[in-house]
Design a protein around this motif. Structure first.
Motif, PDB file in Angstrom:
ATOM      1  N   TYR A   1      -5.886  -1.862 -12.944  1.00  0.00           N
ATOM      2  CA  TYR A   1      -4.702  -2.091 -12.219  1.00  0.00           C
ATOM      3  C   TYR A   1      -4.348  -0.892 -11.244  1.00  0.00           C
ATOM      4  O   TYR A   1      -4.197  -1.505 -10.191  1.00  0.00           O
ATOM      5  CB  TYR A   1      -3.712  -2.378 -13.461  1.00  0.00           C
ATOM      6  CG  TYR A   1      -3.879  -3.577 -14.361  1.00  0.00           C
ATOM      7  CD1 TYR A   1      -3.645  -4.931 -13.767  1.00  0.00           C
ATOM      8  CD2 TYR A   1      -4.522  -3.301 -15.506  1.00  0.00           C
ATOM      9  CE1 TYR A   1      -3.888  -5.883 -14.542  1.00  0.00           C
ATOM     10  CE2 TYR A   1      -4.840  -4.471 -16.282  1.00  0.00           C
ATOM     11  CZ  TYR A   1      -4.589  -5.803 -15.917  1.00  0.00           C
ATOM     12  OH  TYR A   1      -4.675  -6.865 -16.446  1.00  0.00           O
ATOM     13  N   GLN A   2      -4.339   0.273 -11.601  1.00  0.00           N
ATOM     14  CA  GLN A   2      -4.070   1.193 -10.701  1.00  0.00           C
ATOM     15  C   GLN A   2      -5.011   1.112  -9.459  1.00  0.00           C
ATOM     16  O   GLN A   2      -4.434   1.353  -8.259  1.00  0.00           O
ATOM     17  CB  GLN A   2      -4.124   2.543 -11.381  1.00  0.00           C
ATOM     18  CG  GLN A   2      -2.942   2.955 -12.430  1.00  0.00           C
ATOM     19  CD  GLN A   2      -3.333   3.934 -13.200  1.00  0.00           C
ATOM     20  OE1 GLN A   2      -4.150   4.794 -12.931  1.00  0.00           O
ATOM     21  NE2 GLN A   2      -2.249   4.526 -14.037  1.00  0.00           N
TER      22      GLN A   2
ATOM     23  N   PHE B   1      -3.902  -1.700  -6.932  1.00  0.00           N
ATOM     24  CA  PHE B   1      -2.978  -1.225  -6.438  1.00  0.00           C
ATOM     25  C   PHE B   1      -2.797  -0.286  -5.161  1.00  0.00           C
ATOM     26  O   PHE B   1      -2.011   0.281  -4.196  1.00  0.00           O
ATOM     27  CB  PHE B   1      -1.777  -1.286  -7.065  1.00  0.00           C
ATOM     28  CG  PHE B   1      -0.984  -2.492  -7.603  1.00  0.00           C
ATOM     29  CD1 PHE B   1      -0.447  -3.320  -6.983  1.00  0.00           C
ATOM     30  CD2 PHE B   1      -1.420  -2.704  -9.072  1.00  0.00           C
ATOM     31  CE1 PHE B   1       0.162  -4.484  -7.450  1.00  0.00           C
ATOM     32  CE2 PHE B   1      -0.752  -3.720  -9.508  1.00  0.00           C
ATOM     33  CZ  PHE B   1      -0.146  -4.836  -8.808  1.00  0.00           C
ATOM     34  N   LYS B   2      -3.905   0.736  -5.387  1.00  0.00           N
ATOM     35  CA  LYS B   2      -4.303   1.842  -4.588  1.00  0.00           C
ATOM     36  C   LYS B   2      -4.687   1.545  -3.384  1.00  0.00           C
ATOM     37  O   LYS B   2      -4.892   2.105  -2.156  1.00  0.00           O
ATOM     38  CB  LYS B   2      -5.036   2.930  -5.252  1.00  0.00           C
ATOM     39  CG  LYS B   2      -4.309   3.704  -6.303  1.00  0.00           C
ATOM     40  CD  LYS B   2      -5.167   4.847  -6.991  1.00  0.00           C
ATOM     41  CE  LYS B   2      -4.565   5.733  -7.920  1.00  0.00           C
ATOM     42  NZ  LYS B   2      -5.491   6.690  -8.429  1.00  0.00           N
ATOM     43  N   GLN B   3      -5.693   0.152  -3.403  1.00  0.00           N
ATOM     44  CA  GLN B   3      -6.332  -0.238  -2.127  1.00  0.00           C
ATOM     45  C   GLN B   3      -5.322  -1.046  -1.210  1.00  0.00           C
ATOM     46  O   GLN B   3      -4.795  -2.382  -1.692  1.00  0.00           O
ATOM     47  CB  GLN B   3      -7.502  -1.361  -2.593  1.00  0.00           C
ATOM     48  CG  GLN B   3      -8.463  -0.261  -3.347  1.00  0.00           C
ATOM     49  CD  GLN B   3      -9.883  -1.057  -3.433  1.00  0.00           C
ATOM     50  OE1 GLN B   3     -10.030  -2.289  -2.996  1.00  0.00           O
ATOM     51  NE2 GLN B   3     -10.758  -0.543  -4.456  1.00  0.00           N
ATOM     52  N   GLN B   4      -5.132  -0.598  -0.068  1.00  0.00           N
ATOM     53  CA  GLN B   4      -4.010  -1.580   0.646  1.00  0.00           C
ATOM     54  C   GLN B   4      -4.322  -2.825   1.034  1.00  0.00           C
ATOM     55  O   GLN B   4      -3.626  -3.632   1.071  1.00  0.00           O
ATOM     56  CB  GLN B   4      -3.854  -0.459   1.969  1.00  0.00           C
ATOM     57  CG  GLN B   4      -2.659  -0.961   2.918  1.00  0.00           C
ATOM     58  CD  GLN B   4      -2.631  -0.193   4.328  1.00  0.00           C
ATOM     59  OE1 GLN B   4      -3.265   0.774   4.400  1.00  0.00           O
ATOM     60  NE2 GLN B   4      -1.698  -0.579   4.830  1.00  0.00           N
TER      61      GLN B   4
ATOM     62  N   ASN C   1      -5.921  -4.792  -0.943  1.00  0.00           N
ATOM     63  CA  ASN C   1      -5.725  -5.655  -2.073  1.00  0.00           C
ATOM     64  C   ASN C   1      -4.215  -5.980  -2.198  1.00  0.00           C
ATOM     65  O   ASN C   1      -3.817  -7.118  -2.379  1.00  0.00           O
ATOM     66  CB  ASN C   1      -6.030  -4.911  -3.451  1.00  0.00           C
ATOM     67  CG  ASN C   1      -7.412  -4.842  -3.551  1.00  0.00           C
ATOM     68  OD1 ASN C   1      -8.347  -5.551  -2.830  1.00  0.00           O
ATOM     69  ND2 ASN C   1      -7.980  -3.890  -4.534  1.00  0.00           N
ATOM     70  N   VAL C   2      -3.296  -4.966  -1.764  1.00  0.00           N
ATOM     71  CA  VAL C   2      -1.813  -5.225  -1.931  1.00  0.00           C
ATOM     72  C   VAL C   2      -1.562  -6.303  -0.912  1.00  0.00           C
ATOM     73  O   VAL C   2      -0.439  -7.049  -1.091  1.00  0.00           O
ATOM     74  CB  VAL C   2      -1.273  -3.858  -1.557  1.00  0.00           C
ATOM     75  CG1 VAL C   2       0.226  -3.956  -1.660  1.00  0.00           C
ATOM     76  CG2 VAL C   2      -1.437  -2.858  -2.831  1.00  0.00           C
TER      77      VAL C   2
ATOM     78  N   LEU D   1      -2.260  -9.742  -1.951  1.00  0.00           N
ATOM     79  CA  LEU D   1      -1.482 -10.074  -3.004  1.00  0.00           C
ATOM     80  C   LEU D   1      -0.053 -10.790  -2.367  1.00  0.00           C
ATOM     81  O   LEU D   1       0.457 -11.517  -2.741  1.00  0.00           O
ATOM     82  CB  LEU D   1      -1.118  -9.057  -3.918  1.00  0.00           C
ATOM     83  CG  LEU D   1      -0.148  -9.438  -5.205  1.00  0.00           C
ATOM     84  CD1 LEU D   1      -0.573 -10.518  -5.844  1.00  0.00           C
ATOM     85  CD2 LEU D   1       0.000  -8.020  -5.828  1.00  0.00           C
ATOM     86  N   TYR D   2       0.428  -9.594  -1.315  1.00  0.00           N
ATOM     87  CA  TYR D   2       1.712  -9.918  -0.676  1.00  0.00           C
ATOM     88  C   TYR D   2       1.549 -11.172   0.003  1.00  0.00           C
ATOM     89  O   TYR D   2       2.278 -12.236   0.171  1.00  0.00           O
ATOM     90  CB  TYR D   2       2.053  -8.822   0.073  1.00  0.00           C
ATOM     91  CG  TYR D   2       3.152  -9.175   1.259  1.00  0.00           C
ATOM     92  CD1 TYR D   2       4.246  -9.353   0.873  1.00  0.00           C
ATOM     93  CD2 TYR D   2       2.709  -9.494   2.521  1.00  0.00           C
ATOM     94  CE1 TYR D   2       5.295  -9.599   1.780  1.00  0.00           C
ATOM     95  CE2 TYR D   2       3.741  -9.659   3.505  1.00  0.00           C
ATOM     96  CZ  TYR D   2       5.000  -9.800   3.191  1.00  0.00           C
ATOM     97  OH  TYR D   2       6.024 -10.243   3.972  1.00  0.00           O
TER      98      TYR D   2
ATOM     99  N   ILE E   1      -3.307 -10.140 -12.757  1.00  0.00           N
ATOM    100  CA  ILE E   1      -1.960  -9.894 -11.898  1.00  0.00           C
ATOM    101  C   ILE E   1      -1.600 -11.240 -11.448  1.00  0.00           C
ATOM    102  O   ILE E   1      -0.278 -11.523 -11.314  1.00  0.00           O
ATOM    103  CB  ILE E   1      -2.671  -8.984 -10.565  1.00  0.00           C
ATOM    104  CG1 ILE E   1      -2.714  -7.458 -11.089  1.00  0.00           C
ATOM    105  CG2 ILE E   1      -1.371  -9.120  -9.625  1.00  0.00           C
ATOM    106  CD1 ILE E   1      -3.496  -6.771 -10.211  1.00  0.00           C
TER     107      ILE E   1
END
Length: 592
Positions: free
Chosen positions: A48-49, A52-55, A57-58, A61-62, A255
């Motif tokens: 999970y960390q 979220f560390k990969q921009q 992926n975030v 998701l957003y 997630i």
């Protein structure tokens, strides 16, 4: 027979077959997926960390959440007034409009997505029309962008928004609006303070259903959008196709699942029995006003009382139809919505008779060449036959098991019924990409990937849920005193069920079977995970052809899939009509 009688005496046991399939295909694999995402047995949050560390992926998701919210809001803006106008229409019009909403909902989502490629394409309906009118000199880029994705998502999800709203709005007492008007409330104030407040459970359920389903969208963004329009489901599917490392895939899937579960646990799904609770909450909100505000409110009411009394007496006998603008405007709005829902299917049917060699609307001529191409191609007919075989097997399995489970749930205590129902409905209320990943993991553990049995089991977990919902709704209106009367005549549990209960709930069972068949026949996402590239169903064959080449043969297939739900609805109506005639003792065929 003795075992069945023991289960009928202990109704919760009737849910065992459904629960067994759910656990084997979905429940246990989902737990394994969770443990994999946590790097069991060490249990860490490293995956999970890393996500979220990969921009990138975030951002995906957003973007998934944003696109789901936008599509949900658009569906609410269009769906709420549509549902209200349908409910306020006369009974024949209301029934006809409800059926028109059902037709696109039953139509293959893949076909509806394909229809928008025809409408929005460079040689599609809109561009050709604008070119013919001389408004543009070259085709507009209407396809493969974010706007096209939103159009496709809203078109697919709008019936899912309208139907829960209709369910709740039909239970609202319309006399409450008249009572509010008689107390001096203006039309909009009466509508907002009374009708909207009582319809909030439908708004909540519709928005939850639409948003949760949008989280798992996979086909529409890939078919109508570009790479920047990809959602998290597309990311998960591409990872499965290109990587053997299941841990990051499991983390991404959970997630997505966590977002859905948090929303469902906070807001819940309830489209029935909420009207009284809503009234009480409204009353509490009025009583709990601060005392100073309440005193000021009462003084203002006293000052305006004489004016309101005169106004009420003057308008007491005015009819609601003095202005023709609202009925005309409402009719135009509903017509536009129904056109939006039904026209893409009509375009596919027209395109299936095209004489052209590529997609173009309107077609240059009339021809049956694409139907000949479909029925003359073994790859298409083989895929069609696979879908029929799998659909029939899923229908039989899910109808029998779902009916037994619904019967058992109707005899359980309220808390146990709610708990077991939520478990059985999990495959249709969580993102479909999560269901696909879990089913893939569950079937690969038993060596069923790439087999028809595996596809049947993967389809059945959703089909059973539909059967349970529909048969349970039918049992809710069943008079259990009829069973008690049969038992008083020394009929055993099995004979009572077969001779009394089963004939009376047969329409619900048939409807559940129809929905189960469509749930299987239209499935493409879960099938793409569990087919193992060895078995091709018709939707999967269509999806591969859409990705590889825009073959007009797809239009012929889409036309057949568009007409299929209409034929099913006609068959259901004939079945209902014959049962009504038999119930009233009238001859079924009085002309003969």
């Amino acid at each position: 027979m003795d075992a069945l009688q023991r289960h009928l005496r202990m109704p919760v046991g009737l849910t065992a077959p459904a629960m067994a399939i759910l656990l084997v295909v979905f429940g246990i694999p989902l737990l394994q997926l969770l443990l994999t995402s946590l790097n069991a047995p060490f249990l860490s949050l490293a995956n999970y960390q890393a996500f979220f560390k990969q921009q990138g992926n975030v951002f995906v998701l957003y973007q998934t959440i944003k696109m789901g919210v936008v599509a949900t809001v658009i569906c609410l803006i269009i769906g709420y007034p549509t549902a209200y106008l349908i409910v306020m229409a006369s009974k024949p019009v209301r029934i006809a409009l409800t059926v028109l909403v059902f037709i696109p909902w039953l139509t293959s989502g893949l076909v509806r997505t394909y229809a928008w490629t025809v409408i929005l394409g460079d040689h599609g309906l809109i561009n050709n029309l604008l070119l013919d009118l001389g408004l543009i000199s070259h085709p507009l880029p209407l396809l493969y962008n974010r706007l096209a994705v939103y159009i496709g998502m809203v078109h697919i999800m709008l019936p899912i928004m309208i139907l829960p709203l209709l369910s709740v709005m039909q239970g609202i007492d319309k006399s409450l609006l008249a009572a509010a008007r008689s107390m001096g409330a203006r039309p909009f104030a009466a509508f907002w303070r009374v009708f909207v407040s009582l319809s909030l459970p439908g708004v909540r359920s519709g928005m939850l259903l639409v948003f949760v389903v949008c989280l798992g969208f996979y086909i529409t963004p890939q078919a109508l959008g570009e790479l920047p329009d990809a959602m998290l489901s597309n990311f998960i599917a591409s990872q499965i196709a290109s990587s053997l490392n299941l841990a990051p895939i499991a983390a991404a899937a959970f997630i997505l699942l966590a977002i859905a579960l948090v929303l469902l646990s906070i807001f819940g799904l309830d489209v029935s029995g909420t009207q009284d609770r809503t009234k009480r909450s409204l009353l509490r909100s009025r009583v709990s006003r601060p005392s100073a505000v309440g005193a000021l409110w009462r003084q203002l009411n006293e000052l305006a009382m004489s004016y309101l009394a005169k106004r009420w007496a003057a308008q007491l006998y005015l009819t609601a139809g003095d202005s023709r603008l609202p009925p005309i405007g409402g009719s135009i709005f509903v017509l536009l919505v129904m056109t939006f829902l039904l026209f893409p299917g009509l375009v596919v049917i027209i395109m299936s008779f095209s004489a052209g060699a590529f997609l173009q609307f309107p077609p240059p001529g009339f021809s049956l060449q694409w139907y000949h191409a479909f029925f003359g191609d073994p790859s298409w007919t083989g895929a069609f036959w696979n879908s029929i075989q799998i659909g029939v097997a899923v229908t039989i399995l899910s109808t029998v098991i779902g009916t037994l489970a619904a019967y058992g749930l109707s005899r359980c205590s309220a808390w146990l019924r709610s708990f077991l129902t939520m478990l059985l409905l999990a495959p249709i209320i969580v993102p479909v990409i999560v269901v696909g990943v879990a089913a893939y993991l569950g079937l690969i553990n038993h060596g069923l990937i790439g087999s028809k049995l595996g596809i049947v089991l993967a389809h059945s977990i959703s089909a059973i849920a539909y059967a349970v919902v529909i048969v349970t709704a039918t049992l809710a209106t069943f008079d259990r005193r009829l069973e008690q009367a049969a038992k008083s005549m020394r009929a055993g549990p099995v004979r009572t069920f077969l001779r009394v209960t089963l004939p009376l709930i047969r329409p619900g069972i048939i409807a559940g079977a129809v929905f189960a068949f469509f749930a299987s026949f239209d499935e493409v996402v879960v099938t793409s995970f569990v087919s193992g590239f060895s078995i091709r169903t018709l939707p999967l064959k269509m999806w591969e052809n859409i990705n590889q080449q825009i073959d007009p043969t797809i239009a012929a297939v889409g036309a057949l899939l568009t007409l299929l739900p209409i034929l099913w609805l006609v068959a259901l109506y004939v079945t209902w009509w014959r049962s009504r005639l038999k119930l009233h003792g009238a001859p079924v065929n009085p002309i003969a």
